[in-house]
Design a protein around this motif. Structure first.
Motif, mmCIF file in Angstrom:
data_model
loop_
_atom_site.group_PDB
_atom_site.id
_atom_site.type_symbol
_atom_site.label_atom_id
_atom_site.label_comp_id
_atom_site.label_asym_id
_atom_site.label_seq_id
_atom_site.Cartn_x
_atom_site.Cartn_y
_atom_site.Cartn_z
ATOM 1 N N SER A 22 -41.574 3.998 -30.080
ATOM 2 C CA SER A 22 -41.010 5.337 -30.251
ATOM 3 C C SER A 22 -39.720 5.324 -31.049
ATOM 4 O O SER A 22 -39.183 6.389 -31.366
ATOM 5 C CB SER A 22 -40.742 5.968 -28.877
ATOM 6 O OG SER A 22 -39.831 5.180 -28.133
ATOM 7 N N GLY A 23 -39.190 4.166 -31.348
ATOM 8 C CA GLY A 23 -37.950 4.082 -32.102
ATOM 9 C C GLY A 23 -37.916 2.865 -32.993
ATOM 10 O O GLY A 23 -38.697 1.926 -32.841
ATOM 11 N N ASP A 211 -24.269 9.287 -32.977
ATOM 12 C CA ASP A 211 -25.637 9.806 -32.976
ATOM 13 C C ASP A 211 -25.928 10.535 -34.283
ATOM 14 O O ASP A 211 -25.030 11.123 -34.911
ATOM 15 C CB ASP A 211 -25.846 10.763 -31.797
ATOM 16 C CG ASP A 211 -25.615 10.081 -30.468
ATOM 17 O OD1 ASP A 211 -25.974 8.902 -30.357
ATOM 18 O OD2 ASP A 211 -25.063 10.717 -29.552
ATOM 19 N N SER A 293 -30.601 3.104 -36.317
ATOM 20 C CA SER A 293 -31.764 3.374 -35.464
ATOM 21 C C SER A 293 -32.169 4.831 -35.612
ATOM 22 O O SER A 293 -31.332 5.707 -35.864
ATOM 23 C CB SER A 293 -31.441 3.053 -34.001
ATOM 24 O OG SER A 293 -30.342 3.814 -33.545
ATOM 25 N N TRP A 294 -33.457 5.064 -35.461
ATOM 26 C CA TRP A 294 -33.986 6.425 -35.504
ATOM 27 C C TRP A 294 -35.271 6.488 -34.696
ATOM 28 O O TRP A 294 -35.873 5.461 -34.368
ATOM 29 C CB TRP A 294 -34.230 6.865 -36.949
ATOM 30 C CG TRP A 294 -35.174 6.012 -37.724
ATOM 31 C CD1 TRP A 294 -36.526 6.136 -37.825
ATOM 32 C CD2 TRP A 294 -34.829 4.867 -38.535
ATOM 33 N NE1 TRP A 294 -37.051 5.164 -38.631
ATOM 34 C CE2 TRP A 294 -36.031 4.370 -39.082
ATOM 35 C CE3 TRP A 294 -33.633 4.227 -38.839
ATOM 36 C CZ2 TRP A 294 -36.057 3.265 -39.916
ATOM 37 C CZ3 TRP A 294 -33.668 3.128 -39.670
ATOM 38 C CH2 TRP A 294 -34.850 2.662 -40.200
ATOM 39 N N GLN A 295 -35.669 7.678 -34.366
ATOM 40 C CA GLN A 295 -36.850 7.899 -33.547
ATOM 41 C C GLN A 295 -38.056 8.201 -34.421
ATOM 42 O O GLN A 295 -37.932 8.763 -35.513
ATOM 43 C CB GLN A 295 -36.634 9.041 -32.561
ATOM 44 C CG GLN A 295 -35.630 8.735 -31.467
ATOM 45 C CD GLN A 295 -35.507 9.872 -30.476
ATOM 46 O OE1 GLN A 295 -35.930 10.990 -30.745
ATOM 47 N NE2 GLN A 295 -34.929 9.596 -29.323
ATOM 48 N N ARG A 296 -39.215 7.818 -33.892
ATOM 49 C CA ARG A 296 -40.479 8.129 -34.542
ATOM 50 C C ARG A 296 -41.381 8.825 -33.540
ATOM 51 O O ARG A 296 -41.335 8.508 -32.345
ATOM 52 C CB ARG A 296 -41.162 6.860 -35.067
ATOM 53 C CG ARG A 296 -40.407 6.177 -36.167
ATOM 54 C CD ARG A 296 -41.259 5.167 -36.906
ATOM 55 N NE ARG A 296 -41.830 4.152 -36.046
ATOM 56 C CZ ARG A 296 -42.479 3.071 -36.496
ATOM 57 N NH1 ARG A 296 -42.620 2.889 -37.789
ATOM 58 N NH2 ARG A 296 -42.970 2.191 -35.660
ATOM 59 N N SER A 414 -44.019 -3.193 -31.127
ATOM 60 C CA SER A 414 -43.363 -2.883 -32.397
ATOM 61 C C SER A 414 -43.870 -3.771 -33.522
ATOM 62 O O SER A 414 -44.105 -3.295 -34.641
ATOM 63 C CB SER A 414 -41.849 -3.035 -32.241
ATOM 64 O OG SER A 414 -41.517 -4.355 -31.879
#
Length: 549
Positions: A22-23, A211, A293-296, A414
């Motif tokens: 998810s990230g 953030d 970092s980022w969310q998917r 991942s």
């Protein structure tokens, strides 16, 4: 004569395709920093770290009385001594830390309750009474029984204190890590001097995290990284005089180049999508790093049927290696077993690197095999490594504690997503026992060394493919017909060719057919002498393509 009591087996959960990560997080080193850059990063990190420590203390004092109003008051106070965006990042990190502590507190209470139940049960049994596979027996001597009564009193007191803290909303958090705090009183054992410990302690308590914000320039207004790698930081209000760029910003001399996922990161910031950044110092190496970092969105890329379409690689997880075996679409083992070893001794960084290297070799081999998925057990040893349950079996507790289940799941998901492979999670019930019973001896040959872990890999792969672990049909009731119903592990009535002659299944039969030239499917294949029939009846045969359930 009474029939022996059959063992009650637990229900086995159906396999499922695990969701992808998810990230995403990538890291690069901040090289060629000027002395002024290092000074500014230390000052900003120390200032924001003090604010984060005070905010966490205020949040812990609020406990269960926390509300939107108290959060607004805290954020307003932080904004006056930093900025609105820094205040938002600090309060969000505080809330995440408090919530994590509450989850850990609940897990601790559940562990104490399990220990109290086990001790109470064993103390209620007579001395020397044998246990069963599902529950332990009584203690061996009066001395051990007395020691366990004291242990029970200690656990009950700890459980009472933990429950009282949870009801009152009290959590115990150490910014910088409780382990590092304990090293302060054991510097010799930790092989640290007081100055080295102080440097690590201060660096761990710094706060340099921001953030991401969707729609803002390059996805982050607080710590901004441009497409060409320029890094700039929004300085807090008390340190605004250190700015070397407009709008109270400080631009570092270092340039960032993300070697891994660099194109994906560039696409996000050019579209002004949210990206979070964290700057931290590795005190041992004296190096600064920046992590993006980022969310998917979490989506299931393939269905279970698609994952099974090209066979499966079954993987048995052990304390020092992965035991893998390739299976075709019919559940038959193909080739020889493969083992991918790793060493989990040493530092945390060394253990993490060992896991990554083993998973990399496993994924490369799976891609060479041409499969689309890997079957692995959905392991969780949280309730299986308590000293109350296993008692004297200290080495066994150490063994299961050494298997990196949590980190393995995250790493495997991942890394498999990047190689285009799916992960099918299966219930771990009885895989080792049934794999050894049905597959260990039949697959053993003079040229193939089989271990029980390799057999477990076959069992895991068959369960991931939807087949039973049992490798041969049950014997007929009266004769070779099916008038009393289907045999187990046999093709259904609607499958074409289910009553045709089965192909030779042993290596000896294959060699005999090659020597005699007997075509497959003729009556000659069944016209064998009594000696040959006796030899073949003693052999166990592998499931063929006509034996689908």
């Amino acid at each position: 004569m009474t029939e022996p009591k059959r063992k009650q087996l637990r229900t086995i959960d159906a396999p499922f395709v695990a969701l992808g990560p998810s990230g995403v997080a990538v890291r690069d080193r901040l090289k060629h920093l000027a002395p002024e850059d290092d000074k500014v990063l230390r000052l900003v990190g120390a200032h924001l770290g003090r604010l984060a420590s005070g905010d966490l203390a205020a949040r812990c004092r609020d406990g269960l009385e926390h509300s939107a109003d108290t959060w607004a008051v805290r954020k307003q106070g932080l904004t006056a001594v930093s900025s609105s965006r820094w205040a938002g990042s600090i309060t969000k990190a505080t809330h995440d830390q408090w919530a994590l502590s509450r989850r850990c507190q609940l897990a601790h209470i559940q562990g104490l309750e399990a220990g109290v139940r086990t001790l109470t049960h064993r103390l209620s049994l007579p001395l020397g009474e044998m246990g069963t596979k599902g529950a332990p027996g009584g203690y061996r001597s009066k001395g051990e029984w007395l020691q366990k009564t004291r242990r029970l009193a200690v656990l009950e007191h700890r459980l009472e204190v933990a429950r009282a803290d949870r009801e009152a909303g009290v959590v115990h958090v150490v910014r910088g890590g409780r382990k590092l705090l304990g090293n302060r009183h054991n510097l010799q054992a930790a092989q640290l001097t007081e100055q080295e410990w102080r440097q690590r302690w201060e660096a761990e308590r710094w706060f340099l995290s921001a953030d991401g914000e969707s729609g803002k320039r390059f996805g982050n207004e607080t710590i901004r990284v441009t497409p060409d790698g320029e890094v700039s930081i929004k300085l807090p209000a008390p340190l605004a005089d250190l700015a070397n760029a407009g709008h109270g910003r400080y631009v570092l001399a270092s340039k960032i180049v993300f070697r891994h996922r660099g194109q994906e990161w560039a696409d996000r910031i050019e579209a002004n999508r949210a990206v979070a950044y964290r700057i931290h110092l590795d005190v041992e190496r004296g190096r600064w790093y920046l992590t993006a970092s980022w969310q998917r969105p979490v989506v299931q890329t393939v269905s279970l049927e698609t994952a099974r379409a090209q066979g499966m690689v079954g993987v048995d997880t052990n304390a020092d290696h992965f035991a893998a075996y390739r299976l075709d679409i019919h559940g038959n083992p193909v080739g020889d077993p493969r083992r991918f070893f790793y060493d989990l001794s040493g530092t945390a960084a060394h253990r993490d690197a060992q896991i990554r290297h083993a998973i990399t070799r496993l994924l490369h081999w799976a891609k060479q095999c041409g499969v689309a998925a890997i079957g692995i057990e959905d392991l969780d040893f949280t309730a299986e490594k308590t000293r109350e349950k296993h008692g004297r079996r200290k080495r066994f507790r150490q063994l299961i504690s050494g298997i990196p289940t949590g980190k393995l799941k995250a790493r495997l998901l991942s890394m498999a997503a990047e190689t285009g492979l799916s992960i099918v999670a299966v219930d771990p019930a009885y895989t080792s026992m049934w794999g050894r019973e049905h597959w260990h001896r039949p697959m053993q040959t003079p040229r193939r060394a089989m271990s029980r872990h390799d057999a477990a890999g076959i069992a895991i792969g068959r369960r991931a493919l939807g087949y039973p672990i049992r490798r041969r049909t049950a014997p007929p009731h009266d004769d070779r017909s099916d008038r009393r119903g289907h045999r187990t592990v046999q093709a259904d009535r609607g499958i074409r060719g289910r009553k045709e002659t089965r192909p030779p299944v042993t290596e000896r039969a294959h060699d005999a057919r090659a020597r005699t030239g007997t075509p497959h499917g003729t009556r000659e294949t069944s016209r064998t002498s009594k000696t040959v029939r006796d030899v073949r009846s003693d052999q166990e045969w592998a499931q063929g393509s006509l034996l689908l359930t």
